[in-house]
Design a protein around this motif. Structure first.
Motif, PDB file in Angstrom:
ATOM      1  N   GLY A 125       0.814  -1.205   0.000  1.00 28.22           N
ATOM      2  CA  GLY A 125       0.000   0.000   0.000  1.00 28.22           C
ATOM      3  C   GLY A 125       0.844   1.250   0.000  1.00 28.22           C
ATOM      4  N   ASP A 126       0.224   2.369   0.360  1.00 29.96           N
ATOM      5  CA  ASP A 126       0.886   3.663   0.246  1.00 29.96           C
ATOM      6  C   ASP A 126       1.800   3.996   1.413  1.00 29.96           C
ATOM      7  N   ARG A 127       1.706   3.233   2.516  1.00 30.81           N
ATOM      8  CA  ARG A 127       2.450   3.582   3.737  1.00 30.81           C
ATOM      9  C   ARG A 127       2.918   2.314   4.428  1.00 30.81           C
ATOM     10  N   TYR A 128       4.244   2.206   4.675  1.00 29.25           N
ATOM     11  CA  TYR A 128       4.759   1.019   5.331  1.00 29.25           C
ATOM     12  C   TYR A 128       6.166   1.285   5.874  1.00 29.25           C
ATOM     13  N   TRP A 129       6.595   0.404   6.785  1.00 27.14           N
ATOM     14  CA  TRP A 129       7.929   0.486   7.374  1.00 27.14           C
ATOM     15  C   TRP A 129       8.940  -0.303   6.541  1.00 27.14           C
ATOM     16  N   VAL A 130      10.138   0.258   6.411  1.00 27.89           N
ATOM     17  CA  VAL A 130      11.291  -0.457   5.859  1.00 27.89           C
ATOM     18  C   VAL A 130      12.361  -0.447   6.945  1.00 27.89           C
ATOM     19  N   CYS A 131      12.846  -1.628   7.311  1.00 31.38           N
ATOM     20  CA  CYS A 131      13.797  -1.716   8.417  1.00 31.38           C
ATOM     21  C   CYS A 131      14.932  -2.676   8.085  1.00 31.38           C
ATOM     22  N   ASP A 132      16.147  -2.276   8.426  1.00 26.27           N
ATOM     23  CA  ASP A 132      17.283  -3.193   8.447  1.00 26.27           C
ATOM     24  C   ASP A 132      17.664  -3.346   9.914  1.00 26.27           C
ATOM     25  N   GLY A 179       5.899   5.776  -2.060  1.00 29.42           N
ATOM     26  CA  GLY A 179       7.177   5.504  -2.696  1.00 29.42           C
ATOM     27  C   GLY A 179       8.337   6.345  -2.213  1.00 29.42           C
ATOM     28  N   LEU A 180       8.111   7.252  -1.251  1.00 23.93           N
ATOM     29  CA  LEU A 180       9.173   8.117  -0.736  1.00 23.93           C
ATOM     30  C   LEU A 180       9.377   7.884   0.758  1.00 23.93           C
ATOM     31  N   ALA A 181      10.636   7.971   1.194  1.00 21.63           N
ATOM     32  CA  ALA A 181      10.909   7.960   2.626  1.00 21.63           C
ATOM     33  C   ALA A 181      10.526   9.317   3.193  1.00 21.63           C
ATOM     34  N   SER A 184      15.787   6.851  -6.192  1.00 13.65           N
ATOM     35  CA  SER A 184      14.422   6.545  -5.749  1.00 13.65           C
ATOM     36  C   SER A 184      14.370   5.105  -5.276  1.00 13.65           C
ATOM     37  N   LEU A 185      13.212   4.704  -4.798  1.00 13.93           N
ATOM     38  CA  LEU A 185      13.005   3.320  -4.368  1.00 13.93           C
ATOM     39  C   LEU A 185      13.244   2.351  -5.516  1.00 13.93           C
ATOM     40  N   GLN A 186      13.059   2.796  -6.740  1.00 18.57           N
ATOM     41  CA  GLN A 186      13.236   1.943  -7.914  1.00 18.57           C
ATOM     42  C   GLN A 186      14.687   1.844  -8.379  1.00 18.57           C
TER      43      GLN A 186
END
Length: 274
Positions: free
Chosen positions: A78-85, A110-112, A240-242
């Protein structure tokens, strides 16, 4: 949004301070044992962070694409989510070395929109909010202003699986070969997100890395941008994310200088055709 950044930063600090107590007292005797140690610690850290984030933001999902670069660019969360290392610099951690860190970014459309990087060993918390700046332990960050390659401190990173990523290994060696003799110094300290944070803090002048692992770079890239720097692909395109052609970050002049040298060895055929 500021409240969510503050609360998620507390979650990351808690996880970092708990996980640093889990450095193995007995070092792995081969790669297989090290992989098992990593899996145990990484899973433990993920559980701590996910539990903490779920408590403060139960409506925001967690991306499971940490080790799948194709899925990173085609997420269906979706449009909002967490990315974690949860453990960037895992080999350092498992060997009782530093640096290692935890990185977190909140992605919207798609943006932090904000990011957190925490070095539990040095107790340094790096945070950034899109359009509002970057900080380290509450102090505003700004990229360095060095403008000569011969004065610059540069950093890079090698592929996570060099035995399987032949192209990225070749690019690393070729770019190191041209930049090492021309720079003030070149280092490879092992954790991409923290190296990007150091660019934002002015400790390092530029960072570059081949590959397509966007999740390694998202949190640190926002820090650099919000500290007044620029972040591009190694081909000079907007990051970008891509992104799947590596990353280059620094102040604008240094990014231009390093980018020109990289282009000479990696993309000279395209420059001739242009």
């Amino acid at each position: 949004m500021n409240t969510l950044l503050i609360r998620s930063s507390k979650v990351i600090k808690m996880a970092g301070n708990r996980i640093k107590k889990e450095v193995p007292t007995v070092k792995a005797w081969n790669k297989q044992e090290m992989a098992l140690q990593f899996k145990r610690v990484n899973t433990s850290c993920i559980n701590i962070i996910r539990e903490g984030l779920l408590a403060i933001a139960p409506d925001i999902p967690w991306s499971e694409a940490e080790f799948d670069t194709r899925q990173q660019k085609a997420t269906s969360l979706g449009d909002r989510y967490w990315v974690c290392d949860p453990l960037d610099g895992a080999i350092h951690f498992l060997q009782g070395l530093s640096p290692w860190c935890i990185s977190l970014a909140l992605i919207e459309n798609g943006l932090a929109v904000f990011s957190v990087i925490y070095d539990a060993v040095r107790d340094e918390l790096f945070t950034a909010m899109r359009g509002q700046g970057a900080w380290m332990n509450g102090e505003k960050l700004a990229v360095n202003i060095r403008n000569r390659l011969s004065d610059a401190i540069l950093v890079t990173a090698h592929p996570n699986q060099p035995d399987k990523e032949e192209k990225d290994v070749r690019q690393l060696l070729e770019t190191m070969g041209i930049l090492l003799p021309k720079a003030g110094a070149v280092r490879m300290t092992g954790t991409s997100s923290l190296q990007l944070a150091y660019v934002a803090a002015g400790r390092i002048d530029a960072f570059w890395e081949s590959g397509d692992d966007a999740y390694d770079w998202l949190a640190g890239a926002l820090l650099v941008e919000e500290a007044g720097g620029v972040v591009r692909t190694m081909e000079g395109l907007p990051y970008s994310l891509q992104t799947d052609t590596g990353i280059l970050a620094g102040n604008e002049t240094m990014a231009d200088l390093v980018g020109d040298e990289i282009a000479r060895v990696l993309f000279s055929d395209r420059r001739v055709m242009a």
